[in-house]
Design a protein around this motif. Structure first.
Motif, PDB file in Angstrom:
ATOM      1  N   LEU A 188       0.860  -1.212   0.137  1.00 55.56           N
ATOM      2  CA  LEU A 188       0.201   0.099   0.077  1.00 55.56           C
ATOM      3  C   LEU A 188       1.013   1.238   0.234  1.00 55.56           C
ATOM      4  N   MET A 189       1.939   1.239   0.556  1.00 60.34           N
ATOM      5  CA  MET A 189       2.834   2.414   0.695  1.00 60.34           C
ATOM      6  C   MET A 189       3.465   2.698  -0.822  1.00 60.34           C
ATOM      7  N   ILE A 190       3.769   1.359  -1.389  1.00 60.25           N
ATOM      8  CA  ILE A 190       4.246   1.647  -2.750  1.00 60.25           C
ATOM      9  C   ILE A 190       3.368   2.434  -3.746  1.00 60.25           C
ATOM     10  N   VAL A 191       2.186   1.802  -3.489  1.00 61.47           N
ATOM     11  CA  VAL A 191       0.916   2.286  -4.392  1.00 61.47           C
ATOM     12  C   VAL A 191       0.684   3.992  -4.022  1.00 61.47           C
ATOM     13  N   CYS A 192       0.747   4.164  -2.680  1.00 59.34           N
ATOM     14  CA  CYS A 192       0.295   5.558  -2.730  1.00 59.34           C
ATOM     15  C   CYS A 192       1.590   6.522  -3.186  1.00 59.34           C
ATOM     16  N   ILE A 193       2.781   5.817  -2.985  1.00 57.78           N
ATOM     17  CA  ILE A 193       3.975   6.849  -3.656  1.00 57.78           C
ATOM     18  C   ILE A 193       3.779   6.916  -5.143  1.00 57.78           C
ATOM     19  N   LEU A 194       3.231   5.791  -5.804  1.00 56.23           N
ATOM     20  CA  LEU A 194       3.058   5.976  -7.262  1.00 56.23           C
ATOM     21  C   LEU A 194       1.894   6.810  -7.440  1.00 56.23           C
ATOM     22  N   GLY A 195       1.144   7.030  -6.738  1.00 55.08           N
ATOM     23  CA  GLY A 195       0.087   8.050  -6.893  1.00 55.08           C
ATOM     24  C   GLY A 195       0.500   9.580  -6.809  1.00 55.08           C
ATOM     25  N   TYR A 196       1.467   9.687  -5.840  1.00 58.35           N
ATOM     26  CA  TYR A 196       2.198  11.055  -5.695  1.00 58.35           C
ATOM     27  C   TYR A 196       3.095  11.261  -7.034  1.00 58.35           C
ATOM     28  N   LEU A 197       3.737  10.056  -7.722  1.00 55.75           N
ATOM     29  CA  LEU A 197       4.607  10.345  -8.648  1.00 55.75           C
ATOM     30  C   LEU A 197       3.936  10.504 -10.074  1.00 55.75           C
ATOM     31  N   TRP A 198       2.630  10.162 -10.013  1.00 56.68           N
ATOM     32  CA  TRP A 198       1.760  10.200 -11.174  1.00 56.68           C
ATOM     33  C   TRP A 198       1.717  12.039 -11.400  1.00 56.68           C
ATOM     34  N   PHE A 199       1.865  12.756 -10.271  1.00 54.48           N
ATOM     35  CA  PHE A 199       1.753  14.295 -10.422  1.00 54.48           C
ATOM     36  C   PHE A 199       3.182  14.698 -10.508  1.00 54.48           C
ATOM     37  N   ASN A 200       4.223  14.147  -9.892  1.00 59.43           N
ATOM     38  CA  ASN A 200       5.826  14.413  -9.948  1.00 59.43           C
ATOM     39  C   ASN A 200       6.430  14.145 -11.094  1.00 59.43           C
ATOM     40  N   ALA A 201       5.874  13.206 -12.144  1.00 62.46           N
ATOM     41  CA  ALA A 201       6.489  12.938 -13.238  1.00 62.46           C
ATOM     42  C   ALA A 201       6.915  14.346 -13.940  1.00 62.46           C
ATOM     43  N   SER A 202       8.129  14.292 -14.474  1.00 59.74           N
ATOM     44  CA  SER A 202       8.488  15.640 -15.102  1.00 59.74           C
ATOM     45  C   SER A 202       7.721  15.963 -16.462  1.00 59.74           C
ATOM     46  N   PRO A 203       7.438  17.433 -16.319  1.00 61.22           N
ATOM     47  CA  PRO A 203       7.724  18.230 -15.459  1.00 61.22           C
ATOM     48  C   PRO A 203       6.740  18.322 -14.064  1.00 61.22           C
ATOM     49  N   SER A 204       7.416  18.080 -13.139  1.00 61.52           N
ATOM     50  CA  SER A 204       6.642  17.869 -12.041  1.00 61.52           C
ATOM     51  C   SER A 204       5.737  19.066 -11.431  1.00 61.52           C
ATOM     52  N   LYS A 205       4.562  18.741 -10.841  1.00 60.93           N
ATOM     53  CA  LYS A 205       3.572  19.819 -10.529  1.00 60.93           C
ATOM     54  C   LYS A 205       3.750  20.172  -9.136  1.00 60.93           C
TER      55      LYS A 205
END
Length: 304
Positions: A188-205
């Protein structure tokens, strides 16, 4: 909570639903809450530090809260896991308060907070687990005095800094077949981090800030302790240790010994690669990841 209401025959289905729930909730929460986060002021000496100016900072508070909620809903919690979740939240909160502060907290203040959390974590771990650990490559068990092992746990927790190691750690949980409930927590931690990375992908928001990095760092320490192979953290996270650790060594030598060690190397190392080797941001991420994946696969193969 939900775990206690269903039949044990439906565990796989609940795990599947929990993964989707955690990811969708994290993405939705970030999309709705990112505009109320504090704004980043940039880093004066970082390469491309000006690009982060004005971006929402401290997004860790969002995905750590969605992670905690997902655990409460879908994991069979015992006292040990509950304490680990509380300590992870404490690390997140201290980081968020730093992120939202008008002036950055001093190293002493942050270090003391992390030290107190690490002490509580060490006491909790030794209360629920034996004072032994495994040397995976040698198939040997090492027994230490609880005070010595507790000191080493504090050092491990204060030294953990990154999240990428979680994916390899999850695979190691499968290899060693240890505690499925905690394995689910890691997932679940990995999945939540992936949810964050959805927005942090370059160019990060937006940026996770200390709210994310501190919480993830302490959680990673819990993961390797529960594996009962804490020394595996070194090869599994070697690129991340080198990237951040060399900077700490360089600064320590300059501050305390007045020795300009590695004067021709810019730290963190990813800044050296971007500035001196003219790597792009994408090249830094992919090349560092490739090296770490190769080492991680070698570790997994070696202990099978």
């Amino acid at each position: 909570m939900i775990y206690n209401l269903i039949s044990s025959d439906l565990i796989k289905e609940v795990t599947f639903i929990s993964v989707l729930f955690a990811f969708i909730l994290t993405c939705a929460a970030i999309a709705l809450g990112k505009n109320i986060l504090p704004r980043d002021a940039g880093r004066a000496y970082a390469i491309n530090g000006s690009k982060s100016v004005g971006k929402p900072r401290g997004a860790g508070i969002i995905f750590i809260l969605t992670f905690t909620l997902s655990c409460v809903l879908f994991i069979k919690l015992d006292a040990e896991i509950i304490i680990y979740l509380i300590l992870t939240l404490a690390a997140m909160l201290s980081g968020y308060l730093d992120d939202s502060s008008s002036s950055p907290w001093g190293e002493l203040k942050k270090g003391l907070i992390d030290f107190v959390i690490a002490l509580m974590a060490a006491f909790t771990y030794l209360h629920y687990n034996p004072n032994t650990f495994e040397l995976a490559f040698f198939s040997k068990t090492v027994t230490l005095h609880p005070l010595i092992y507790g000191f080493l746990i504090v050092v491990l927790i204060c030294g953990t800094l990154s999240a990428v190691t979680l994916s390899t750690a999850y695979v190691l949980f499968r290899v060693f077949d240890i505690e499925p409930y905690f394995r689910h927590v890691v997932l679940l931690m990995i999945v939540c981090i992936l949810g964050y990375l959805w927005f942090n992908a370059s160019p990060s928001k937006l940026l996770m800030g200390d709210a994310g990095s501190r919480a993830i760092g302490i959680f990673i320490a819990f993961v390797f302790l529960k594996l009962h192979h804490p020394l595996l953290y070194i090869p599994v996270a070697i690129m991340l240790i080198l990237d951040g650790g060399l900077g700490l060594i360089k600064v320590s030598f300059m501050r305390f010994l007045h020795i300009n060690l590695m004067k021709n190397i810019r730290t963190p190392i990813h800044d050296h690669m971007r500035k001196n080797k003219e790597w792009s941001d994408a090249q830094v991420v992919f090349r560092f990841a490739i090296i770490q994946i190769v080492i991680g696969l070698a570790v997994i193969y070696a202990i099978l």
